[in-house]
Scaffold this motif. Structure first.
Motif, mmCIF file in Angstrom:
data_model
loop_
_atom_site.group_PDB
_atom_site.id
_atom_site.type_symbol
_atom_site.label_atom_id
_atom_site.label_comp_id
_atom_site.label_asym_id
_atom_site.label_seq_id
_atom_site.Cartn_x
_atom_site.Cartn_y
_atom_site.Cartn_z
ATOM 1 N N LEU A 126 -8.455 0.791 -2.742
ATOM 2 C CA LEU A 126 -8.173 -0.605 -1.997
ATOM 3 C C LEU A 126 -8.707 -1.791 -2.779
ATOM 4 O O LEU A 126 -8.193 -2.780 -2.965
ATOM 5 N N THR A 127 -9.438 -1.324 -4.052
ATOM 6 C CA THR A 127 -9.825 -2.118 -5.006
ATOM 7 C C THR A 127 -8.477 -2.583 -5.758
ATOM 8 O O THR A 127 -8.379 -3.656 -6.118
ATOM 9 N N VAL A 174 -5.691 12.115 -1.455
ATOM 10 C CA VAL A 174 -5.644 10.946 -2.541
ATOM 11 C C VAL A 174 -6.847 10.529 -2.148
ATOM 12 O O VAL A 174 -7.583 9.944 -3.032
ATOM 13 N N ASP A 175 -7.362 10.394 -1.024
ATOM 14 C CA ASP A 175 -8.623 9.669 -0.640
ATOM 15 C C ASP A 175 -9.865 10.352 -1.240
ATOM 16 O O ASP A 175 -10.659 10.000 -1.830
ATOM 17 N N GLY A 176 -9.565 11.847 -1.027
ATOM 18 C CA GLY A 176 -10.528 12.870 -1.645
ATOM 19 C C GLY A 176 -10.773 12.775 -3.007
ATOM 20 O O GLY A 176 -11.770 12.912 -3.734
ATOM 21 N N ARG A 177 -9.777 12.317 -3.722
ATOM 22 C CA ARG A 177 -9.619 12.468 -5.400
ATOM 23 C C ARG A 177 -10.038 11.120 -5.812
ATOM 24 O O ARG A 177 -10.889 11.044 -6.724
ATOM 25 N N ALA A 207 0.660 -1.102 -0.179
ATOM 26 C CA ALA A 207 -0.226 -0.019 0.124
ATOM 27 C C ALA A 207 0.941 1.279 -0.137
ATOM 28 O O ALA A 207 0.497 2.137 -0.747
ATOM 29 N N ALA A 208 1.754 1.377 1.053
ATOM 30 C CA ALA A 208 2.870 2.367 0.853
ATOM 31 C C ALA A 208 3.509 2.706 -0.414
ATOM 32 O O ALA A 208 3.531 3.725 -0.825
ATOM 33 N N TRP A 209 3.881 1.678 -1.060
ATOM 34 C CA TRP A 209 4.717 1.708 -2.466
ATOM 35 C C TRP A 209 3.567 2.493 -3.490
ATOM 36 O O TRP A 209 4.077 3.087 -4.334
ATOM 37 N N ILE A 210 2.480 1.895 -3.506
ATOM 38 C CA ILE A 210 1.413 2.346 -4.724
ATOM 39 C C ILE A 210 0.645 3.492 -4.410
ATOM 40 O O ILE A 210 0.576 4.454 -5.162
ATOM 41 N N VAL A 211 0.191 3.786 -3.198
ATOM 42 C CA VAL A 211 -0.591 4.853 -2.797
ATOM 43 C C VAL A 211 0.249 6.122 -2.942
ATOM 44 O O VAL A 211 -0.470 7.166 -3.382
#
Length: 388
Positions: free
Chosen positions: A284-285, A274-277, A257-261
């Protein structure tokens, strides 16, 4: 042979994922401004807590399976893809290709907009849409031999031929833009046109090439210099030692998750949110597709294979099919867009649209803008004498 496909992650895989999340060994927080040294600890803790105890994968799975999915064997590679035909029939065949660190799910917001544009208030034409998973991503396994843009382009030509399409268009971003470019370079007679959202393939700049203009030199300095100094670390690793970093990312949901997000936050037009966008469920999908298929390491091999086994355009290489380019302001970094003349060195640019918002993951960020630009571009190509 084409066979239907349904996403169906075993319960044991999901249970193991949740157990690993709960057993995460966390590093201390980074000093200084959050995100300055990488993914923020507090954010990642919250994201993983939701991944373990709030995220409903089975609901997501039902949504994914609402799209008609298949697997087809092309040159020995079992390609997973979505194939949805235009509402009412007569669609323009179009293949949409994602990049890294992404998956076929990035392109799904475009599907209904392109197959049924009227329902979304968008211009026609309507399209028959094919969305493959790149080799090594998600549900398409990666061959053991090198896979570069040119090889994927050949696979996509084979896939589209197997579906009964003689001529078709291609759209892509990131690696997908590279694949679309090589589809046009290697088999131009099959292509109606290509539409790109990222400048993935650089033109030939060797002996005999025209000198860079001031605008082109500024772009090179910005993109290669500034971006290279602040963002390119992942690429250096993945193009030299992807297997080494892959052990940690395959073993740890937190590491994955850290690498991708962090890339989705930095490269998207997120303003730091990033969550708002994109929404946590979307992120998570994407992460669950990587996790459930164990494909993060094989996806990273795209960097190794294209660097060491791929071919760059030579002095005689030029895309002669019509090309549309959509420019988004946060493509990797603000104000990093190439000038028109840069693109014209390699492509027959028939349409170039500069949008006021959006970033590297444009199909997920601004699907109305992307779908509308695709439709407008191919409508002009067809009016100029192409046919489906």
């Amino acid at each position: 042979m084409t066979t239907p496909f349904l996403v169906d992650v075993p319960d044991a895989v999901l249970a193991d994922l949740r157990a690993r999340i709960r057993a995460t060994r966390w590093p201390p927080p980074a000093p200084g401004t959050p995100w300055e040294q990488g993914t923020d600890l507090d954010y990642l803790r919250e994201l993983l807590a939701y991944w373990a105890d709030g995220f409903d994968w089975r609901a997501v799975e039902r949504g994914l399976n609402a799209y008609p999915q298949f697997v087809a064997s092309v040159s020995g590679v079992e390609i997973h893809f979505v194939h949805q035909r235009a509402v009412g029939g007569g669609g323009v065949p179009l293949v949409l290709t994602h990049g890294w660190p992404s998956a076929f799910v990035e392109m799904l917001p475009l599907v209904s907009r392109l197959t049924d544009p009227g329902t979304h208030g968008l211009p026609g034409p309507a399209f028959d849409v094919v969305v493959p998973s790149l080799p090594g991503y998600g549900f398409t396994p990666r061959p053991s031999s090198p896979v570069d843009y040119r090889r994927v382009a050949a696979l996509w030509h084979g896939l589209m031929e197997s579906l009964g399409y003689a001529r078709y268009g291609a759209h892509g971003g990131d690696f997908g833009a590279g694949v679309a470019t090589w589809m046009a370079l290697t088999a131009p007679s099959r292509m109606l046109g290509i539409h790109l959202t990222t400048p993935e393939v650089s033109p030939f700049l060797g002996d005999g090439a025209a000198p860079l203009t001031a605008a082109e030199q500024a772009y090179v300095d910005q993109h290669v210099g500034v971006w290279g100094a602040t963002e390119r670390g992942y690429s250096a690793i993945q193009s030299t030692k992807p297997q080494t970093v892959g052990y940690g990312l395959t073993d740890s949901p937190a590491g994955l998750a850290a690498w991708i997000v962090e890339k989705w936050r930095s490269w998207g037009d997120t303003g730091g949110d990033v969550d708002g966008r994109f929404g946590r469920d979307f992120l998570l999908t994407l992460l669950t597709v990587y996790w459930a298929t164990g494909s993060i390491t094989t996806s990273m091999r795209d960097y190794f294979d294209n660097r060491w086994h791929g071919a760059a355009p030579g002095p005689d290489d030029r895309v002669t099919v019509p090309t549309g380019i959509a420019v988004f302001p946060n493509e990797f970094m603000p104000e990093g867009e190439p000038p028109l003349s840069w693109s014209q060195r390699l492509y027959d640019v028939r349409r170039r649209t500069v949008f006021p918002r959006g970033g590297h993951f444009a199909a997920a960020e601004e699907p109305d803008l992307v779908a509308g630009d695709i439709a407008a571009f191919f409508a002009s190509v067809l009016r100029a004498g192409g046919d489906a």
